[in-house]
Design an enzyme around this catalytic site. Sequence first.
Site, PDB file in Angstrom:
ATOM      1  NE  ARG A  21      -2.712  -1.019   3.480  1.00 12.57           N
ATOM      2  CZ  ARG A  21      -2.888  -2.196   4.108  1.00 12.57           C
ATOM      3  NH1 ARG A  21      -3.516  -3.174   3.505  1.00 12.57           N
ATOM      4  NH2 ARG A  21      -2.458  -2.360   5.324  1.00 12.57           N
ATOM      5  CB  CYS A  42      -6.221 -16.956  17.222  1.00 11.25           C
ATOM      6  SG  CYS A  42      -4.727 -15.959  17.103  1.00 11.25           S
ATOM      7  CB  THR A 273      17.976  -7.464  13.445  1.00 14.10           C
ATOM      8  OG1 THR A 273      18.603  -7.233  12.181  1.00 14.10           O
ATOM      9  CG2 THR A 273      16.632  -8.134  13.236  1.00 14.10           C
ATOM     10  N   PRO A 276      21.469  -3.429   9.765  1.00 16.21           N
ATOM     11  CG  PRO A 276      22.926  -1.926   8.747  1.00 16.21           C
ATOM     12  CD  PRO A 276      22.907  -3.138   9.601  1.00 16.21           C
ATOM     13  CE1 TYR A 279      13.179  -1.685   9.852  1.00 17.42           C
ATOM     14  CE2 TYR A 279      14.088  -2.470   7.775  1.00 17.42           C
ATOM     15  CZ  TYR A 279      13.789  -1.434   8.639  1.00 17.42           C
ATOM     16  OH  TYR A 279      14.098  -0.141   8.303  1.00 17.42           O
ATOM     17  CB  ALA A 280      13.174  -9.525  13.474  1.00 18.37           C
ATOM     18  CG  ASP A 283       4.684 -15.473  18.268  1.00 25.16           C
ATOM     19  OD1 ASP A 283       4.090 -14.407  18.487  1.00 25.16           O
ATOM     20  OD2 ASP A 283       4.118 -16.587  18.230  1.00 25.16           O
TER      21      ASP A 283
HETATM   22  P1  FAD Z   1       3.338 -16.988  12.910  1.00 23.57           P
HETATM   23  O1  FAD Z   1       1.997 -16.405  12.727  1.00 23.57           O
HETATM   24  O2  FAD Z   1       3.442 -18.242  13.657  1.00 23.57           O
HETATM   25  O3  FAD Z   1       3.997 -17.157  11.499  1.00 23.57           O
HETATM   26  C1  FAD Z   1       5.300 -17.613  11.362  1.00 23.57           C
HETATM   27  C2  FAD Z   1       5.412 -18.426  10.089  1.00 23.57           C
HETATM   28  O4  FAD Z   1       6.756 -18.442   9.711  1.00 23.57           O
HETATM   29  C3  FAD Z   1       5.013 -19.874  10.286  1.00 23.57           C
HETATM   30  O5  FAD Z   1       3.916 -20.213   9.465  1.00 23.57           O
HETATM   31  C4  FAD Z   1       6.243 -20.667   9.928  1.00 23.57           C
HETATM   32  O6  FAD Z   1       5.952 -21.819   9.149  1.00 23.57           O
HETATM   33  C5  FAD Z   1       7.033 -19.685   9.070  1.00 23.57           C
HETATM   34  N1  FAD Z   1       8.468 -19.922   9.109  1.00 23.57           N
HETATM   35  C6  FAD Z   1       9.241 -20.066  10.200  1.00 23.57           C
HETATM   36  N2  FAD Z   1      10.540 -20.236   9.834  1.00 23.57           N
HETATM   37  C7  FAD Z   1      10.577 -20.199   8.491  1.00 23.57           C
HETATM   38  C8  FAD Z   1      11.617 -20.328   7.546  1.00 23.57           C
HETATM   39  N3  FAD Z   1      12.870 -20.511   7.909  1.00 23.57           N
HETATM   40  N4  FAD Z   1      11.297 -20.249   6.239  1.00 23.57           N
HETATM   41  C9  FAD Z   1      10.002 -20.060   5.861  1.00 23.57           C
HETATM   42  N5  FAD Z   1       9.000 -19.917   6.709  1.00 23.57           N
HETATM   43  C10 FAD Z   1       9.270 -19.992   8.023  1.00 23.57           C
HETATM   44  N6  FAD Z   1      -2.550 -14.924  19.854  1.00 23.57           N
HETATM   45  C11 FAD Z   1      -3.469 -14.064  20.312  1.00 23.57           C
HETATM   46  O7  FAD Z   1      -3.189 -12.879  20.440  1.00 23.57           O
HETATM   47  N7  FAD Z   1      -4.726 -14.483  20.629  1.00 23.57           N
HETATM   48  C12 FAD Z   1      -5.104 -15.775  20.482  1.00 23.57           C
HETATM   49  O8  FAD Z   1      -6.255 -16.136  20.749  1.00 23.57           O
HETATM   50  C13 FAD Z   1      -4.154 -16.696  20.012  1.00 23.57           C
HETATM   51  N8  FAD Z   1      -4.473 -18.002  19.884  1.00 23.57           N
HETATM   52  C14 FAD Z   1      -3.533 -18.863  19.395  1.00 23.57           C
HETATM   53  C15 FAD Z   1      -3.889 -20.196  19.269  1.00 23.57           C
HETATM   54  C16 FAD Z   1      -2.953 -21.097  18.780  1.00 23.57           C
HETATM   55  C17 FAD Z   1      -3.336 -22.530  18.663  1.00 23.57           C
HETATM   56  C18 FAD Z   1      -1.675 -20.643  18.405  1.00 23.57           C
HETATM   57  C19 FAD Z   1      -0.687 -21.621  17.868  1.00 23.57           C
HETATM   58  C20 FAD Z   1      -1.304 -19.324  18.542  1.00 23.57           C
HETATM   59  C21 FAD Z   1      -2.242 -18.422  19.037  1.00 23.57           C
HETATM   60  N9  FAD Z   1      -1.925 -17.081  19.209  1.00 23.57           N
HETATM   61  C22 FAD Z   1      -2.858 -16.216  19.698  1.00 23.57           C
HETATM   62  C23 FAD Z   1      -0.573 -16.584  18.935  1.00 23.57           C
HETATM   63  C24 FAD Z   1      -0.492 -15.933  17.588  1.00 23.57           C
HETATM   64  O9  FAD Z   1      -0.968 -16.828  16.649  1.00 23.57           O
HETATM   65  C25 FAD Z   1       0.941 -15.565  17.311  1.00 23.57           C
HETATM   66  O10 FAD Z   1       1.366 -14.656  18.288  1.00 23.57           O
HETATM   67  C26 FAD Z   1       1.137 -14.925  15.960  1.00 23.57           C
HETATM   68  O11 FAD Z   1       0.668 -15.772  14.968  1.00 23.57           O
HETATM   69  C27 FAD Z   1       2.617 -14.628  15.742  1.00 23.57           C
HETATM   70  O12 FAD Z   1       2.825 -14.164  14.456  1.00 23.57           O
HETATM   71  P2  FAD Z   1       4.207 -14.405  13.725  1.00 23.57           P
HETATM   72  O13 FAD Z   1       4.109 -13.812  12.387  1.00 23.57           O
HETATM   73  O14 FAD Z   1       5.310 -14.002  14.594  1.00 23.57           O
HETATM   74  O15 FAD Z   1       4.308 -15.958  13.642  1.00 23.57           O
END
Ligand code: FAD
Length: 808
Positions: A21, A42, A273, A276, A279-280, A283
């Site tokens: 966007r 979630c 991170t 420069p 970024y990260a 979780d």
């Molecule tokens: P994710 O959404 O987990 O995405 C990370 C992705 O990166 C994954 O799909 C993984 O396959 C991919 N990946 C990792 N390493 C690599 C690599 N080297 N190469 C390619 N791909 C890669 N949070 C809430 O706030 N409320 C809730 O109700 C809630 N319920 C949840 C219920 C469950 C069952 C789970 C598992 C989590 C829940 N969460 C909830 C937490 C929330 O889902 C996470 O905080 C959020 O998804 C984090 O986002 P993210 O992008 O950091 O990671």
Amino acid sequence: MKVLIIGGVAGGASTLARLRRLDEKAEIVMVERGKYISFANCGLPYHIGGVIKNRENLLVETEQGLEQKFNVDIRVETEAVKIDREKRTVILKNLNTGVEYEESYDKLVLSPGSVPFIPDLPGINSRRVHSLRNMSDMDGIIEYINTHKVKKALVVGGGFIGVETAENLFERGIDVAIVERAPQILGQFDWDFAQMAHEQLADHGIKIYMETSVVGFEEVPNGVKVVLDDDSNLEAQLVILSIGVIPESKLAIDADLEIGHKGAIVVNENLLTSDPDIYAVGDAIQVTCKIRNKPVLVPLAWGANRQGRLCADNICGMDKKFSPQLGTSILKVFDYTGASTGLNAWNLDKAGIKYNTVVATRNNHAGYYPGALPMMLKLHYAEDGTILGAQGFGIDGVDKRIDVLATAIKGNLKAWDLQDIEVAYAPPFNSAKDPVNILGYMAENRKLGMEESITWKELAEIKDKVQILDIRTSAERSLGHIDNDIHIELNDIRSRINELDKDKEYIVYCAMGHRGYIAFRILKQYGLNVRNLIGGYKLYKYAFSSFEPKEVAAKKNKEYIEKTIDISKRIELDACGLQCPGPIMKTKEAMETLDNGQLLEVKASDPGFKKDVYHWADSTGNQVIETSFENGIVTAILQKGTGRTKNIGLTVEKNGQTIVVFSGDLDKVLASMIIANGALAMGKDVTLFFTFWGLNALRRKGTRVKKPLLEKMFGAMMPEGVDELKISKMNMGGMGTALMKSIMQEKNVDSLDTHLASFLKNGGKIIACTMSMDVLGITKDELIDGIEYAGVASYLGEAEKASSNLFI
Ligand code: FAD
């Protein structure tokens, strides 16, 4: 500019959408190891439970949809295996073909999320042990349940994912239990609030093995044996491991990026991170705790989404900072909602932060509007008013209040500023004083010194040094009270003020704390030393109860009733919107107008009514036919009784033995003690109520107490303790008594004082009748230690629980 995003779910997909966007020309590539991007993690537990029926609804965006909408390059089942920071390239691996290739970037975004923590335990690789992180995990669990017709499951870990999973397994009709290492589940809550979740789970038959760790798994036919740290074991067909997540930071570690708290990636306020160009978000990163100003992990979706947007802004040249976090979270526990923001008491104590606490129990909206439901809110704040944390538990409206409180913390409002939040009000939505306003009023009162209070925890430490005063109505008291308290109803306090002693400290309590505050104001102005119990009896009871999973006895009861009584003929009573004891009082009034055998159906929004009604019916000779709880409303069907009745099908365990010790004769008191010690030995809860002449057995010899002449003379005429008691027959000027004592010694029969001492040592309860003490002019100082002082109501309360009751 070419941006490569690793991880295609919450943080990654948010970054992608915002980037496009902002910059139509940027080349955007997003890689995702799994099959799906942008799915709703979630929602996973809720599809297992069949609440979210359509699996496709979890796929918020598809690869093709997102590619078309945003003109981006998305590669699923592609894993980033290595970052070359010098060359600014990443080695990607196509997981279908195994082919590895290099992809360049100008800016790299890491959003790899976190992975479930899998401990290295024997048998952990059993096909019956699963964890839940993504769509394939969910599909695997559902398939396993279906093919193995799972009837019994175990969830290891009582965090929010564990609890949601347990609830959803239950919804599928699976018998489920939770094993939790800590003394409570849901560590974001204080113990007393977590207890509300414990109760909900128990009410649905879910057992929690608290303070228990799993140490291994062993395959057994059609299941797995889960070995626990106390050498016991549990059997289940399916185990879901849910003992926390760890940041997925291997790529970052291998690329030598700075790593911090618990292995998370370190980023600055701009989400950059230590490189420069990298970024990260999500979780995988550490964030700052707003309250403690120290690094923490908040593996929740709000942060990942917010960071994704800010990260894109920063890549496009803006200077956007991610603020310190509160860890605001919410979950559903069956019909209830639990939510929290900021720190709980445990974390505040651990951080050495001093705090005050206020607790408000209020309805979600005006009580007179149909469907009002109570909730409990708790606020922790510093001396200067800084809000440190809040939590809420209730059926409806908790979400809105916690969100307001999170906003207040974010806006640096003081606890007393909460009074001033001008809320939207109309009866279906709120009360003119929102529960959040009430917290503000309470904090203000505390600040002005208009209320002094005490927590249940503090009370437990000083219980023996204070006098606890119950100011609730007798009807409420009949449902339970704090041990060793005295009872004066709020409305009688002014007229009975002379009964209270200015030299004592009083802890007043009511049901929730509000009437306790009124009593506090009255007593304080009469010059008494007093504090109000925070959260009242309700919170106190939560703190000291243990919740065992409900048996299906209630169902049996219902089946029996359906066969024998026509429940369609019943009088209806709406007690919704009333707080305890309102529904009980209304029930009592309505029952009085019925004929024996008639049925009354009561609807109440006070969830405590579901239990209270059984106690009430039991102690009033009426009968509960059935209770149910749906959409936050308790429905109880009662039958007017003719006298004492028992709940059909529900065994009310009466394991008590009560004895009224009226006599002051040596042989009769001795007989009482022998029976009492025998009953104790049989595992009964024994209470002796010493009244009138029996009180002399409890007197201490030679105690000098100042009292009026008449009482002194009366006291002198009565025996002082067991040594001076005489036998009822053949005393013969004391010779008979002396003979009896020597025969007892010869025949090795324990003396009366030995019986008394061992009775108290073995957990027997002695109540000295305060009314008789008053009449006989006996003071507490004259009586032996370790006994309680109370009136007939306490004794009758104990007698209710007893299978037999003697008068000696
Ligand atoms: P994710 O959404 O987990 O995405 C990370 C992705 O990166 C994954 O799909 C993984 O396959 C991919 N990946 C990792 N390493 C690599 C690599 N080297 N190469 C390619 N791909 C890669 N949070 C809430 O706030 N409320 C809730 O109700 C809630 N319920 C949840 C219920 C469950 C069952 C789970 C598992 C989590 C829940 N969460 C909830 C937490 C929330 O889902 C996470 O905080 C959020 O998804 C984090 O986002 P993210 O992008 O950091 O990671």
